[in-house]
Design an enzyme around this catalytic site. Structure first.
Site, PDB file in Angstrom:
ATOM      1  CG  ASP A 184      59.806  62.937  23.381  1.00  0.00           C
ATOM      2  OD1 ASP A 184      59.599  63.810  22.522  1.00  0.00           O
ATOM      3  OD2 ASP A 184      60.214  61.795  23.107  1.00  0.00           O
TER       4      ASP A 184
ATOM      5  CG  PHE B 152      57.967  55.676  19.644  1.00  0.00           C
ATOM      6  CD1 PHE B 152      58.404  54.417  19.234  1.00  0.00           C
ATOM      7  CD2 PHE B 152      58.426  56.789  18.952  1.00  0.00           C
ATOM      8  CE1 PHE B 152      59.272  54.275  18.148  1.00  0.00           C
ATOM      9  CE2 PHE B 152      59.290  56.655  17.867  1.00  0.00           C
ATOM     10  CZ  PHE B 152      59.709  55.395  17.467  1.00  0.00           C
TER      11      PHE B 152
ATOM     12  CE  LYS C 195      57.673  62.813  15.492  1.00  0.00           C
ATOM     13  NZ  LYS C 195      58.019  61.765  14.548  1.00  0.00           N
TER      14      LYS C 195
HETATM   15  C1  LIG Z   1      57.537  61.343  21.132  1.00  0.00           C
HETATM   16  C2  LIG Z   1      58.616  60.979  20.154  1.00  0.00           C
HETATM   17  N1  LIG Z   1      59.905  61.000  20.564  1.00  0.00           N
HETATM   18  C3  LIG Z   1      60.907  60.690  19.744  1.00  0.00           C
HETATM   19  C4  LIG Z   1      60.680  60.330  18.421  1.00  0.00           C
HETATM   20  C5  LIG Z   1      61.827  59.968  17.526  1.00  0.00           C
HETATM   21  O1  LIG Z   1      62.036  60.937  16.560  1.00  0.00           O
HETATM   22  P1  LIG Z   1      62.909  60.592  15.254  1.00  0.00           P
HETATM   23  O2  LIG Z   1      62.116  59.612  14.440  1.00  0.00           O
HETATM   24  O3  LIG Z   1      63.077  61.918  14.561  1.00  0.00           O
HETATM   25  O4  LIG Z   1      64.199  60.016  15.723  1.00  0.00           O
HETATM   26  C6  LIG Z   1      59.356  60.295  17.957  1.00  0.00           C
HETATM   27  C7  LIG Z   1      59.067  59.898  16.574  1.00  0.00           C
HETATM   28  O5  LIG Z   1      57.988  59.526  16.198  1.00  0.00           O
HETATM   29  C8  LIG Z   1      58.310  60.619  18.845  1.00  0.00           C
HETATM   30  O6  LIG Z   1      57.022  60.582  18.451  1.00  0.00           O
END
Ligand SMILES: Cc1ncc(COP(=O)(O)O)c(C=O)c1O
Length: 408
Positions: free
Chosen positions: A232, A147, A261
């Site tokens: 990530d 994700f 975040k």
């Molecule tokens: C590992 C990871 N990458 C990217 C995202 C996407 O972030 P955003 O919701 O701020 O676009 C999330 C969101 O939960 C995430 O957990």
């Protein structure tokens, strides 16, 4: 105390929200109006311990006074300049972020998905400039169950059918391999591969922890084949897993580090990508940008958010508390639990299928004054703010034990 959300204000607000908002989420029936530290209160005055922390955006706790104060001070001075001009806050913010992460340069954005998109663009351009890749043939390897956000390009490499269904045409150039298997990475790399994008623990995928040594093995493979490791840490970063970054467990933060975040302290959307100078310098004026990325308000919040993580030693706290919490959860005697897993304060409790899905247990926990959210049918995710105390974690574990007993 009765936490059943049957009170008037809650029902009315949910009905209004349902009427006027897109139906793109399936929230628990609670309407939060206030938050402080680990606690939130709903509009009918019920108090809850927030065990989700806004998907780890609120690692520092809700409305941390230092972060709010930075926000207010900056808001009274200058909130936005746009990148058409310089501002006096972005430079110091990125300097702090580079020191914090150990990288040379940073590119600020707002949301996590934007930062992921930034990393993908960066890796592709780096690839074309540093490897002999024919035009439009760059490949990026990702992991099954990933994700990384919700843009068209990001959903293009999701394993979730629903994320993609009827949203095509999708973006090309991605190849998905089993998570946690470095051999698959080795096999999947071709001369056109520019990067390997991964989460050090898959959060939305169900708190999936790869085998020990996985990151080091992947690093070795990426080095050998001149492929960028794109880490990530949007969810796992900033102390969530008991280290500053989850990759620290295996002494690597990758070649490109993606953050979001908690970089905004649960207050304001702040995300960024960090890398070495060599990689970042492939980006030229006009290649990429964002009206709000690097704005003074977000930058001031970013500085304060990092300071709180450092001053309050939240990664260290998360490590110690997480060990204790996981142990306590593992000691719960319930035939309904399949597995307790995770690192630091990023814990997944997988419920056996025959005992219903995780949402049922989250609803019972809500009645008991604890907010958490299921991820992937069977997993209760527990990711409280890192400012939580040991006794509050013990209380959460106790309530979970009772919820498991009560659930029919
Ligand atoms: C590992 C990871 N990458 C990217 C995202 C996407 O972030 P955003 O919701 O701020 O676009 C999330 C969101 O939960 C995430 O957990």
């Amino acid at each position: 105390m009765d936490h059943k959300p049957t009170h008037d204000n809650t029902s009315k607000m949910i009905a209004l929200t349902h009427q006027v908002s897109a139906n793109n989420y399936h929230p628990l029936p609670v309407v939060i109006s206030n938050g402080k530290g680990i606690w939130v209160t709903d509009i009918d005055n019920h108090k809850y311990l927030d065990c989700l922390a806004a998907y780890s955006a609120a690692n520092q706790g809700h409305c941390h006074p230092k972060i709010i104060s930075a926000l207010i001070d900056q808001a009274q001075k200058l909130t936005i300049s746009s990148r058409a001009f310089h501002n006096e806050t972005m430079g110091p913010f990125l300097e702090k972020l580079c020191k914090y992460t150990g990288f040379d340069k940073a590119l600020p954005m707002n949301t996590g998905a934007e930062a992921v998109e930034t990393a993908l663009k960066l890796a592709r351009k780096w690839g074309y400039q540093n490897k002999d890749i024919p035009e439009n043939q760059a490949e990026i390897i990702v992991c099954d169950g990933n994700f990384h956000g919700r843009t068209i390009s990001i959903i293009s490499f999701s394993s979730e059918k629903q994320y993609k269904d009827q949203f095509g045409p999708l973006t090309e150039g991605f190849k998905s391999i089993p998570y946690g298997c470095s051999e698959s990475l080795s096999k999947a790399i071709t001369p056109n591969t520019v990067g390997f994008l991964f989460e050090p623990i898959q959060g939305e995928g169900g708190v999936i922890v790869p085998p020990d040594g996985y990151l080091q093995d992947c690093l070795k493979i990426c080095r050998e084949k001149n492929v960028l490791m794109i880490n990530d840490e949007i969810q796992t970063g900033f102390g969530r897993t008991g280290k500053t970054f989850c990759g620290d467990y295996e002494h690597t933060r990758g070649d490109i580090l993606i953050m979001g975040k908690a970089l905004g302290g649960g207050v304001y959307p702040v995300s960024a990508v960090c890398s070495s100078k060599d990689i970042m310098d492939v980006i030229k004026p006009g290649d990429h940008g964002s009206t709000f990325g690097g704005n003074p308000l977000g930058s001031a919040v970013g500085i304060a958010s990092l300071e709180v993580l450092e001053d309050e030693q939240l990664p260290e706290k998360s490590y110690e508390l997480g060990k204790h919490f996981k142990e306590t959860l593992k000691n719960i005697k319930s035939e309904k639990i399949k597995e307790v897993r995770g690192k630091g304060l990023m814990i997944g409790i997988e419920i056996k299928q025959e005992f219903g899905n995780a949402r049922k247990y989250c609803q019972i926990l809500q009645e008991k004054g604890i907010l958490c959210k299921e991820t992937h049918q069977q997993v209760i995710r527990m990711t409280p703010p890192l400012v939580i105390s040991k006794s509050d974690l013990d209380w959460v574990a106790n309530q979970l034990e009772q919820a498991l007993q009560e659930a029919s």
